[in-house]
Design a protein around this motif. Structure first.
Motif, short mmCIF file in Angstrom:
data_model
loop_
_atom_site.label_atom_id
_atom_site.label_comp_id
_atom_site.label_asym_id
_atom_site.label_seq_id
_atom_site.Cartn_x
_atom_site.Cartn_y
_atom_site.Cartn_z
N GLY A 1 0.85 -1.18 0.00
CA GLY A 1 0.00 0.00 0.00
C GLY A 1 0.89 1.23 0.00
N ALA A 2 0.48 2.25 0.72
CA ALA A 2 1.33 3.43 0.84
C ALA A 2 2.63 3.02 1.54
N PRO A 3 3.79 3.22 0.92
CA PRO A 3 5.05 2.76 1.51
C PRO A 3 5.32 3.40 2.87
N ASP A 4 5.79 2.57 3.81
CA ASP A 4 6.21 3.04 5.13
C ASP A 4 7.65 3.52 5.00
N VAL A 5 7.82 4.82 4.96
CA VAL A 5 9.14 5.40 4.71
C VAL A 5 10.12 5.04 5.81
N ALA A 6 9.67 4.99 7.04
CA ALA A 6 10.56 4.67 8.16
C ALA A 6 11.11 3.26 8.04
N SER A 7 10.26 2.28 7.69
CA SER A 7 10.73 0.91 7.56
C SER A 7 11.65 0.75 6.35
N LEU A 8 11.39 1.51 5.26
CA LEU A 8 12.27 1.47 4.11
C LEU A 8 13.64 2.04 4.47
N HIS A 9 13.65 3.14 5.19
CA HIS A 9 14.92 3.74 5.63
C HIS A 9 15.70 2.74 6.47
N GLU A 10 15.01 2.02 7.34
CA GLU A 10 15.68 1.02 8.18
C GLU A 10 16.26 -0.11 7.34
N ALA A 11 15.51 -0.57 6.34
CA ALA A 11 16.00 -1.65 5.49
C ALA A 11 17.21 -1.20 4.68
N LEU A 12 17.15 0.01 4.14
CA LEU A 12 18.28 0.54 3.38
C LEU A 12 19.53 0.61 4.24
N THR A 13 19.38 1.07 5.47
CA THR A 13 20.53 1.20 6.37
C THR A 13 21.05 -0.17 6.79
N THR A 14 20.14 -1.10 7.06
CA THR A 14 20.54 -2.43 7.52
C THR A 14 21.36 -3.17 6.48
N TRP A 15 20.93 -3.09 5.22
CA TRP A 15 21.57 -3.88 4.17
C TRP A 15 22.61 -3.11 3.37
N PHE A 16 22.46 -1.79 3.25
CA PHE A 16 23.31 -1.05 2.33
C PHE A 16 24.03 0.13 2.98
N GLY A 17 24.07 0.14 4.30
CA GLY A 17 24.87 1.10 5.02
C GLY A 17 24.20 2.46 5.20
N GLU A 18 24.93 3.35 5.84
CA GLU A 18 24.42 4.69 6.11
C GLU A 18 24.35 5.51 4.82
N PRO A 19 23.40 6.41 4.73
CA PRO A 19 23.36 7.29 3.55
C PRO A 19 24.58 8.21 3.54
N ARG A 20 25.00 8.58 2.36
CA ARG A 20 26.18 9.40 2.28
C ARG A 20 25.87 10.83 2.76
#
Length: 497
Positions: free
Chosen positions: A478-497
């Motif tokens: 549905g409407a993407p949960d931005v917080a959970s996406l941010h967590e997944a990005l950080t968990t698997w692909f590191g901190e944002p530059r």
């Protein structure tokens, strides 16, 4: 330092790993002990999951063209054969075999098409691809020693011109079941000792004494003739061979086939032959310091169903992007450790299912009674047949990707329109499947390592975060949960530059 990564072994696993690393911007060299390709009969095909992986890297057309040279007879065999006692539900699809009992899976089970392709042909195809990528493959280079510290590995190599040392950040052993790298690095390799002598061969038989095709359990063991004319697999329970490496003679093969099949079969020519056993072992860990293992170097088991080749290719896909992220400096804490965590469990299941198959193959009365009962259960229980088919094909793999808020999380993403183009490189992909997803701003901090792609709409999915190996790290319906996406990005692909 000479290279970021040195890969020992130029078989399919080592070559695919080298390609994955090179595509991710890592310098890599492959060392191969042999000077010419080993022609001993090995795996005869790749399963659907491996097909999907290689197609997404742009190799689909090459594999199809190569397989066309070798596919004669395979389709006819799978269409016509029903093994004694095997499931024979009408219009079912072949999902492999379990101890020689064919698994005719129901059409509800997603079974991606497999490809009949000799391992040597796949190796040549991958070798040509790696050469196009500019990766050096040094044949006649035998690893004889290694040492490591906190910063690098020094690999000692013997060549026809003498010895030399190569310095690298990481060394990966893809050098087979008797891995030199595994032994030199001191990896524990526990398991069970062999009980059998097996043969795989490509041969010609005298048509005057026909050998029935398909799988056959006998009083002396078990044999399979097919799925291509002249291809034989035979197992007898007489203990391991006295010398597994001695050349397999025509007379030895003929006598073994006569004993097992209880026929007067006549072998007139042997194109290729090799012995195998049911030696079943797995490295306790896949990483020691800066040395890692993949493929048969990490796990060995009987070759039933070609599982070893396919889980080895998946090892390479799992390790490649994680090792590249570590070398390039953006890997989050624990990412490289997750290679052992995820792949050790998958191989452990393969070891268990091959041990179970050996138990069902034994010719003693108790095992044959168990085999007969198991065949009846396969016939009666669709769920069991599909479960085994999925397990043997690697379709049941689900990694721990955090909270499972969507059914796809942790699973391999099936083919979607445009997906192959999106995953041509081993990079993470954030896929928007809805016009309203609007995730461009969210992923901006990771744009140096995550690609944002728009894919056609799919029911029940609005957005997906894909790891480079094709597994779903995050999904929304549905409407993407931005917080959970941010967590997944950080968990698997590191901190944002």
């Amino acid at each position: 330092m000479d290279d970021d990564v040195v890969v020992a072994g130029a078989g399919p696993v080592g070559l695919l790993l080298a390609a994955e690393l090179s595509l991710a911007g890592v310098s890599v060299t492959v060392l191969e002990r042999l000077t010419e390709q080993n022609q001993a009969l090995k795996a005869g095909g790749i399963n659907g999951r491996s097909n999907q992986l290689l197609a997404r890297r742009g190799l689909g057309a090459r594999i199809a063209a190569e397989a066309a040279k070798y596919g004669d007879g395979f389709a006819a065999f799978t269409r016509e054969r029903t093994a004694p006692g095997a499931n024979s539900r009408p219009r079912a699809r072949l999902g492999g075999h379990f101890a020689g009992l064919l698994l005719n899976t129901e059409s509800a089970l997603e079974v991606p098409p497999a490809t009949a392709l000799p391992q040597q042909a796949l190796e040549r195809l991958l070798g040509a691809w790696v050469a196009e990528l500019g990766v050096p493959v040094l044949t006649g280079h035998e690893v004889t020693g290694l040492s490591q510290n906190t910063d690098e590995v020094t690999v000692r190599v013997r060549t026809s011109e003498g010895t030399k040392a190569i310095r690298c950040a990481y060394l990966v052993g893809c050098d087979g079941g008797r891995s030199t790298v595994r032994k030199l690095a001191g990896f524990p390799f526990p398991g069970t000792d062999p009980l059998t002598t097996g043969y795989q061969a490509a041969l010609t038989l005298d048509p005057a004494v026909p050998l029935p095709t398909g799988w056959h359990a006998t009083d002396r063991g078990l044999y399979a003739y097919g799925p291509k004319p002249g291809r034989i697999l035979a197992v007898e329970f007489t203990g391991p061979p006295a010398d597994r490496d001695a050349p397999v003679t025509q007379a030895e093969l003929q006598e073994a086939l006569r004993r097992i099949s209880d026929t007067d079969v006549i072998v007139t020519e042997v194109e290729s032959a090799a012995r195998f056993t049911d030696n079943t072992r797995q490295a306790a860990t896949y990483q020691r310091g800066r040395v890692l293992l993949a493929g048969d170097a990490a796990h060995v088991h009987p070759p039933f169903g070609g599982q070893g080749l396919n889980i080895g290719l998946q090892d390479a896909a799992n390790l490649g992007w994680k090792l590249a992220a570590t070398v390039r400096g953006w890997a989050p804490s624990g990412l490289l450790d997750s290679y052992t965590t995820e792949r050790h469990a998958v191989a452990g299941q393969v070891l268990e299912n091959t041990r179970a198959q050996i138990a069902l193959m034994r010719p003693d009365p108790h095992s044959r009674a168990m085999r007969a009962l198991f065949a009846q259960l396969l016939e009666a229980d669709v769920t069991l047949t599909d479960l085994l088919g999925a397990r043997l094909q690697g379709l049941d793999v689900r990694y721990d990707a955090g909270p499972r808020t969507h059914p796809l999380t942790g699973r391999y993403l099936p083919d979607l329109p445009g997906l192959a183009d999106a995953m041509r490189l081993p990079r993470p992909v954030l896929a928007e499947l809805s016009d309203s997803a609007g995730l461009g701003a969210v992923v901006e901090g990771w744009s140096d390592r995550v690609d944002l792609r728009r894919l056609p709409a799919v029911p029940g999915v609005t957005a997906l975060l894909l790891r480079p190996d094709g597994y779903v790290a995050w999904a929304a319906d549905g409407a993407p949960d931005v917080a959970s996406l941010h967590e997944a990005l950080t968990t698997w692909f590191g901190e944002p530059r």
